[in-house]
Enzyme design. Structure first.
Site, mmCIF file in Angstrom:
data_model
loop_
_atom_site.group_PDB
_atom_site.id
_atom_site.type_symbol
_atom_site.label_atom_id
_atom_site.label_comp_id
_atom_site.label_asym_id
_atom_site.label_seq_id
_atom_site.Cartn_x
_atom_site.Cartn_y
_atom_site.Cartn_z
ATOM 1 N N TYR A 161 0.721 -1.252 0.158
ATOM 2 C CA TYR A 161 -0.019 0.109 0.008
ATOM 3 C C TYR A 161 1.086 1.100 -0.088
ATOM 4 C CZ TYR A 161 -2.903 3.663 1.735
ATOM 5 O OH TYR A 161 -3.690 4.863 1.950
ATOM 6 N N TRP A 179 2.322 5.254 -2.324
ATOM 7 C CA TRP A 179 2.115 6.046 -3.494
ATOM 8 C C TRP A 179 3.429 6.087 -3.978
ATOM 9 C CZ3 TRP A 179 -1.657 10.612 -3.860
ATOM 10 C CH2 TRP A 179 -2.829 10.449 -3.136
#
Length: 768
Positions: A113, A115
């Site tokens: 998880y 970015w």
């Protein structure tokens, strides 16, 4: 400058052109059409510095000697041994096969998880899950740390989560039609810099300027005055953190007591309204929910609450609720209570009226809605249905086999023997990091794939060096962006780094599934394919022309079809029977039969004020401060933490904690002083910054400082997640409760030095 190449690219904080001279980034220029480019784009050259990069495959020495029997408590302190790519990918493929064979695929946790890159092809999480689905599956997660409780309750009460994902009234609709705008939480250009999947144009400030030009009545309900730009001249209601639901219900109660609630709208468009009305009037529990009741809980003035309640029904009013409000204990309640208040007002489905969520939380929320197909790599069909709520990682690792609830369903935590984390840093974004550290010792093997030697990578058994987006080709864009953007490779990969696609292709080959994984396409073949899927979709379905791939790739962008001036639920309001919602009643749910049957005390059958585990109104909280940990101004999460825009926000080598001057004086703290923050969960250092732009009793420490621990004593960099509470928002939503956190703060006379330099020294010790 004649040798300088101009390279179109994009990151989460926007599109830009990179200027490259001899494999060196010498400048960054914003995307021309962007009216408000983020200054963070000028920090991207930081990715090309070797200091914190993973430059070759590494294996923890203790794990290499003992494999699954190694001591997990040595993660983070064991030195690393360099290995070849062939050896590393063999170790990884063997571990995947072993755990799947001996324990089942649910014991492989594909956490992944984060970015890492806005690229839609080299999307580490998707590619990992695509590979694992080809060999039997994995345990994944649902929802996000940013927003979990909110979508869960809106799926139940509105039928889907679109109202908090960019599907509510667009900002141009609000800017032209709203007369009273109430902002619960924030609507800040600071947080709208970023967008998952990248963004072409940042439009929030443009619409806020129009709101100011029209002299819309704006009310900011937040502990922080600067959660809106000062030029909006908003009325500030400095609320106690975590009490917004009480204010919303008190406002609704005032409207009902005055007999000004829209009974026709409630009857036509909602179900369970009488359940909520009985709660507001006190019929249910003997407590009338009015301005006086709300004032006692929120710390606001009762007269101001009454005045606002009248304004809401006297004018075209719009309620906006930031994502941050649901990242708290019982975080479902402010989202549901805002919906209940808007239903009492009765303007849902009218231009400039109703309720919406997340404006400013990401750059694309509230922008014109992209109506085409966004480019996206597919993870394929899920081989098994095994998941946890995203923020329950520690619970899973500490309590395998025990039950948990989610959206009314009871499931059991899997026995995670293998953790594979690609492109993320849970030792930044998870709550109560000391508890996570204990849980992190439990798995037999932890694989981390990342460009950077993050705090999570340091605690891995196998580290695979991925390239940054600057070192490969990709494309950006999503359903909240008005452009698809080319991401050209700007520089050569650093060290032995490989793209995420190449890494997973090599592992897939050793697992015997490469043909299905790559489908015979190389990097540019996939980039072209994903773009062409979007181009074909808009041509055939919308008769919209996008340039062919070669033209797109050369010019660096392609405009997408968008819908402007959108009014959320307009068709539903006009005829609820012809356009029903996907809820238990087909209408907006204000009183839930399903939740009544479940009988949860932390998520009732109607929106309610439920005191959180920690808040300023709790007994014994008089000498505590409520800690808010919001998105930093100079970076995204923990990315580019050493970049110039991030360093500008630090002082004395660590993060700054904002304090009200009155709180500082009481504690003997001066501006610029090193302070210690602590509670029963942990402690960290920060530098005090005094400001009157927040209510007393509140401290603000941004997220993203790289966790920098010492053998004894507080964390050094100012990471708030050594302090935050790691409990689910409720049995129903199970989101993270990061914003529910009380701390003590005091001066700290011993300054151990610059945390960035200390972290670098610790890395050197692990790698030599």
């Amino acid at each position: 400058m004649s040798n300088v190449r101009r390279v179109p690219h994009c990151s989460h904080w926007g599109a830009y052109t990179i200027l490259v001279d001899d494999n060196r980034i010498v400048g960054v220029e914003p995307f021309g059409p962007d009216p408000a480019p983020s200054p963070i784009i000028h920090s991207v050259a930081e990715w090309t510095k070797s200091d914190r990069r993973v430059l070759q495959p590494l294996v923890r020495q203790g794990w290499l000697e003992d494999r699954g029997a190694s001591d997990g408590r040595k993660r983070g302190s064991d030195r690393f041994v360099p290995v070849s790519w062939d050896e590393a990918t063999t170790l990884v493929s063997d571990e995947i096969s072993r755990v799947a064979r001996d324990y089942g695929n649910a014991s492989i946790f594909a956490g992944s998880y984060g970015w890492t890159s806005c690229g839609r092809f080299h999307h580490a999480s998707t590619l990992l899950k695509r590979m694992l689905n080809l060999v039997g599956g994995y345990t994944g997660h649902v929802d996000t740390y940013s927003i979990a409780a909110g979508p869960v309750i809106l799926r139940h009460t509105l039928g889907n989560e679109s109202a908090c994902g960019g599907g509510a009234n667009t900002l141009d609709n609000i800017a032209e039609h709203t007369e009273t705008l109430v902002v619960f939480g924030a609507m800040s250009p600071r947080t709208s810099q970023s967008e998952a999947g990248g963004i072409g144009t940042h439009q929030l400030e443009t619409h806020l300027r129009r709101i100011a030009e029209r002299r819309v009545k704006v009310v900011l309900v937040s502990p922080l005055r600067d959660d809106l730009p000062d030029w909006l001249n908003a009325e500030w209601m400095p609320i106690r953190p975590n009490t917004d639901a009480a204010l919303m219900l008190g406002l609704a109660g005032e409207i009902v007591a005055a007999g000004r609630h829209d009974r026709d709208f409630l009857d036509r468009c909602t179900s369970g309204a009488d359940t909520l009305l009985s709660y507001l009037t006190g019929t249910q529990d003997g407590v009338v929910k009015d301005a006086g009741w709300a004032a006692e809980i929120t710390g606001l003035d009762a007269t101001a609450i009454r005045t606002l309640a009248a304004q809401l029904v006297d004018s075209r009013s719009m309620l906006t609720v930031s994502w941050s409000l649901q990242r708290a204990h019982h975080g479902e309640q402010p989202f549901w209570a805002a919906l209940g208040l808007a239903a009492m007002i009765g303007q849902i489905g009218l231009p400039g009226g109703g309720v919406g969520y997340g404006y400013g939380s990401l750059g694309g929320v509230g922008a014109p809605i992209q109506t085409g197909k966004s480019p996206a790599m597919s993870r394929g069909m899920d081989a098994i249905r095994s998941f946890i709520p995203v923020a329950r990682v520690t619970d899973m690792l500490l309590n395998p086999g025990t039950p948990f609830t989610y959206q009314g369903e009871t499931r059991n935590y899997p026995d995670a023997r293998l953790v594979y984390w690609a492109g993320g840093n849970p030792f930044h974004h998870h709550q109560d990091l000391n508890r996570l550290s204990e849980a992190w010792t439990r798995p037999e093997t932890i694989i981390v794939q990342d460009p950077m030697m993050t705090a999570t990578a340091r605690r891995a058994d196998i580290i695979l060096p991925a390239s940054t987006s600057l070192e490969r080709n990709d494309l950006a864009g999503n359903r909240r962006s008005d452009y698809i953007l080319a991401m050209h490779q700007a520089v050569a990969p650093m060290g032995q780094a490989l793209s995420d696609f190449e890494i997973f292709s090599r592992i897939s080959e050793k697992l015997g599934v490469r043909a299905d994984f790559d489908e015979g396409r190389d990097e540019m073949g996939w980039v072209r394919h994903l773009y062409d899927l979007s181009r074909t979709d808009v041509r055939e379905r919308l008769d919209f022309d996008m340039p062919d791939f070669n033209t797109f790739w050369e010019q660096g962008f392609a405009a997408c079809p968008t819908q402007h001036n959108h009014t959320y639920l307009a068709n539903f309001r006009a005829d609820p029977q012809a356009a029903p919602l996907a809820t238990e009643s087909g209408r907006i749910v204000l009183g839930s039969a399903a939740l009544a049957q479940l009988g949860y005390d932390d998520c009732r059958a109607h929106p309610a004020w439920i005191p959180p585990a920690e808040w300023l109104g709790a007994p014994g909280a008089s000498d505590a401060l409520h800690l808010l940990s919001h998105q930093p101004k100079g970076r995204l999460h923990s990315q580019l933490e050493t970049g110039p825009s991030s360093r500008e926000e630090k002082r004395n080598g660590r993060e700054q904690v904002r304090l009200n001057p009155d709180d500082a004086t009481t504690r003997g703290i001066t501006d610029g002083q090193t302070v210690r923050l602590w509670n029963d969960r942990g402690a960290c250092l920060a530098t005090a910054r005094l400001t009157a732009d927040q209510r007393p009793g509140v401290a603000v420490l941004p997220t993203g400082a790289w966790l920098t621990e010492q053998a004894e004593g507080p964390e050094l960099a100012g990471n708030p997640n050594v302090l935050t509470l790691d409990v689910g928002t409720s049995q129903f939503g199970q989101g993270c409760s990061a914003q529910t956190c009380l701390v003590r703060i005091a001066p700290h006379d011993d300054n151990p030095g610059d945390a960035i330099e200390i972290y670098q020294a610790q890395l050197t010790a692990l790698l030599t």
